[in-house]
Design a protein around this motif. Structure first.
Motif, short mmCIF file in Angstrom:
data_model
loop_
_atom_site.label_atom_id
_atom_site.label_comp_id
_atom_site.label_asym_id
_atom_site.label_seq_id
_atom_site.Cartn_x
_atom_site.Cartn_y
_atom_site.Cartn_z
N PHE A 32 0.83 -1.20 0.00
CA PHE A 32 0.00 0.00 0.00
C PHE A 32 0.87 1.26 0.00
CE2 PHE A 32 -2.11 3.39 2.41
CZ PHE A 32 -3.23 3.59 1.61
N ASN A 33 1.93 1.25 0.84
CA ASN A 33 2.81 2.41 0.96
C ASN A 33 3.42 2.77 -0.40
OD1 ASN A 33 5.71 3.16 3.07
ND2 ASN A 33 4.57 4.45 1.70
N VAL A 34 3.88 1.77 -1.13
CA VAL A 34 4.46 2.04 -2.45
C VAL A 34 3.37 2.46 -3.43
CG1 VAL A 34 5.70 1.02 -4.40
CG2 VAL A 34 6.44 0.54 -2.07
N TRP A 35 2.21 1.83 -3.35
CA TRP A 35 1.11 2.16 -4.26
C TRP A 35 0.69 3.63 -4.12
CZ3 TRP A 35 -4.12 3.33 -3.13
CH2 TRP A 35 -4.95 3.41 -4.25
N ILE A 36 0.61 4.14 -2.88
CA ILE A 36 0.14 5.53 -2.72
C ILE A 36 1.21 6.56 -3.06
CG2 ILE A 36 -1.65 4.92 -1.05
CD1 ILE A 36 0.12 6.26 1.12
N LEU A 37 2.38 6.12 -3.48
CA LEU A 37 3.35 7.07 -4.01
C LEU A 37 2.89 7.60 -5.37
CD1 LEU A 37 6.67 5.25 -3.09
CD2 LEU A 37 5.82 7.38 -2.08
N PHE A 38 1.91 6.92 -5.97
CA PHE A 38 1.34 7.29 -7.26
C PHE A 38 2.44 7.59 -8.29
CE2 PHE A 38 -1.85 8.76 -4.08
CZ PHE A 38 -2.81 7.81 -4.37
N PRO A 39 3.21 6.57 -8.65
CA PRO A 39 4.28 6.80 -9.63
C PRO A 39 3.70 7.23 -10.98
CG PRO A 39 3.98 4.45 -9.22
CD PRO A 39 3.10 5.19 -8.25
N ARG A 40 4.41 8.16 -11.62
CA ARG A 40 3.99 8.64 -12.94
C ARG A 40 5.21 8.71 -13.84
NH1 ARG A 40 5.81 13.87 -12.60
NH2 ARG A 40 5.84 14.73 -10.52
N PRO A 41 5.00 8.50 -15.12
CA PRO A 41 6.13 8.54 -16.06
C PRO A 41 6.72 9.95 -16.17
CG PRO A 41 4.15 7.62 -17.09
CD PRO A 41 3.74 8.16 -15.77
N VAL A 42 8.02 10.01 -16.27
CA VAL A 42 8.73 11.25 -16.56
C VAL A 42 9.78 10.91 -17.61
CG1 VAL A 42 8.35 12.35 -14.33
CG2 VAL A 42 10.37 10.95 -14.67
N SER A 43 10.26 11.90 -18.30
CA SER A 43 11.26 11.63 -19.34
C SER A 43 12.66 11.79 -18.77
CB SER A 43 11.06 12.55 -20.53
OG SER A 43 11.09 13.90 -20.11
N GLY A 44 13.39 10.67 -18.71
CA GLY A 44 14.80 10.69 -18.33
C GLY A 44 15.12 11.00 -16.90
N GLY A 45 14.14 11.03 -15.99
CA GLY A 45 14.43 11.37 -14.60
C GLY A 45 14.54 10.16 -13.71
N ALA A 46 15.23 10.32 -12.61
CA ALA A 46 15.32 9.25 -11.62
C ALA A 46 14.11 9.33 -10.71
CB ALA A 46 16.60 9.37 -10.81
N SER A 47 13.86 8.29 -9.99
CA SER A 47 12.70 8.27 -9.10
C SER A 47 12.93 9.19 -7.91
CB SER A 47 12.43 6.85 -8.62
OG SER A 47 13.52 6.38 -7.88
N ALA A 48 11.83 9.63 -7.31
CA ALA A 48 11.90 10.55 -6.20
C ALA A 48 12.46 9.88 -4.96
CB ALA A 48 10.49 11.09 -5.90
N GLU A 49 13.30 10.58 -4.24
CA GLU A 49 13.81 10.18 -2.94
C GLU A 49 14.49 8.81 -2.93
OE1 GLU A 49 11.31 11.14 0.44
OE2 GLU A 49 9.92 12.07 -0.94
N GLY A 50 14.98 8.36 -4.08
CA GLY A 50 15.72 7.12 -4.13
C GLY A 50 14.87 5.86 -4.04
N ILE A 51 13.56 5.99 -3.99
CA ILE A 51 12.67 4.83 -3.94
C ILE A 51 12.16 4.59 -5.35
CG2 ILE A 51 10.57 3.83 -2.97
CD1 ILE A 51 12.75 4.24 -0.90
N PRO A 52 12.51 3.46 -5.96
CA PRO A 52 12.01 3.22 -7.32
C PRO A 52 10.50 3.22 -7.34
CG PRO A 52 13.67 1.59 -6.71
CD PRO A 52 13.33 2.39 -5.47
#
Length: 197
Positions: A175-195
Motif C-alpha cells: 500500500f505504501n508504495v502504491w500511494i506514491l502514485f508513480p507517474r512517467p517522466v522523461s529521463g528522470g530518476a525516481s523521487a527520494e531514491g525509492i524506485p
C-alpha cells in the motif's frame, strides 16, 4: 511490449515518501488500537513492512517474504508448543524452563537454518525467516497476542498473531508504495531514491 513498460528510472513518485509513510502509519493505527483483544501487533507489522522495502519494495518480493516469514513463524510456533512439554520434563539450571528453551531452540533453529541452505526462497528471504522466528518469540514471551485457551494454546495464538500481524505489515508495504502514485517522466530518476513501482 517493451515500450509499454516504464522502467523505474523513468518514473517519479507523485507523493513524497515521507508523506506516504505517514499516511500508511495513520491508517494502520486503528488495527492496533480499536480491536480490543484482537488488536494487531503493529510493531510486528512495521518490521515486516521494513522487510518488504529491504527486499526491493515490489509486489514480486511477496513470493519470497510471505513464505520465508511464515516458515520461520510456523516452525517457531511448533517449537514453543514443544517447549510447553519440555519444560515439564527437563530440569532448570538457573531460571525455570531455561534448559528446556535452550534445547528446544537449538533443535528447531538448526532445522530452520538447515532448510534455509536447501531452499532458494528461504535463502533469499533469510531476513524474513529470522524475523518470523523473532516475532513469534517476541509475541510469545511478551504476551502480545489474544489470550484464548490455556497455556497449551498460547504458542499457537502467538504464532497466529505473528503471521496475521506480519502479513498485515507486508500489505502495508504494498500500500505504501502504491500511494506514491508513480507517474512517467522523461529521463528522470525516481523521487527520494525509492524506485516507483
Amino acid at each position: 511490449m517493451a515500450d509499454q513498460v516504464q522502467s523505474a528510472s523513468e518514473m517519479r513518485n507523485s507523493l513524497p515518501l515521507w508523506l506516504a509513510v505517514s499516511i500508511t502509519v495513520v491508517l494502520m493505527i486503528p488495527f492496533g488500537l480499536w480491536l480490543g483483544t484482537w488488536n494487531f501487533v503493529l510493531w510486528c507489522a512495521f518490521i515486516v513492512w521494513a522487510e518488504y522495502f529491504a527486499l526491493g519494495a515490489r509486489p514480486q518480493v511477496l513470493k519470497i517474504l510471505i513464505p520465508a516469514y511464515t516458515f520461520g513463524a510456523v516452525v517457531t510456533g511448533i517449537a514453543m508448543f514443544v517447549n510447553v512439554y519440555l519444560t515439564q520434563w527437563l530440569p532448570s539450571i538457573h531460571t525455570p524452563g531455561d534448559l528446556a528453551i535452550a534445547v528446544d531452540l537449538f533443535v528447531f533453529v538448526a532445522i530452520m537454518v538447515y532448510a534455509m541452505g536447501k531452499s532458494t526462497t528461504l535463502g533469499t528471504g533469510s531476513l524474513a525467516m529470522f524475523n518470523g522466528i523473532s516475532m513469534v518469540l517476541a509475541l510469545y514471551f511478551s504476551g502480545s497476542f489474544p489470550h484464548v485457551g490455556g497455556a497449551a494454546a498460547a504458542p499457537w495464538m502467538a504464532l497466529l498473531w505473528a503471521v496475521v500481524s506480519g502479513w498485515f505489515g507486508a500489505l502495508a508495504g504494498v500500500f505504501n508504495v502504491w500511494i506514491l502514485f508513480p507517474r512517467p517522466v522523461s529521463g528522470g530518476a525516481s523521487a527520494e531514491g525509492i524506485p516507483a513501482r
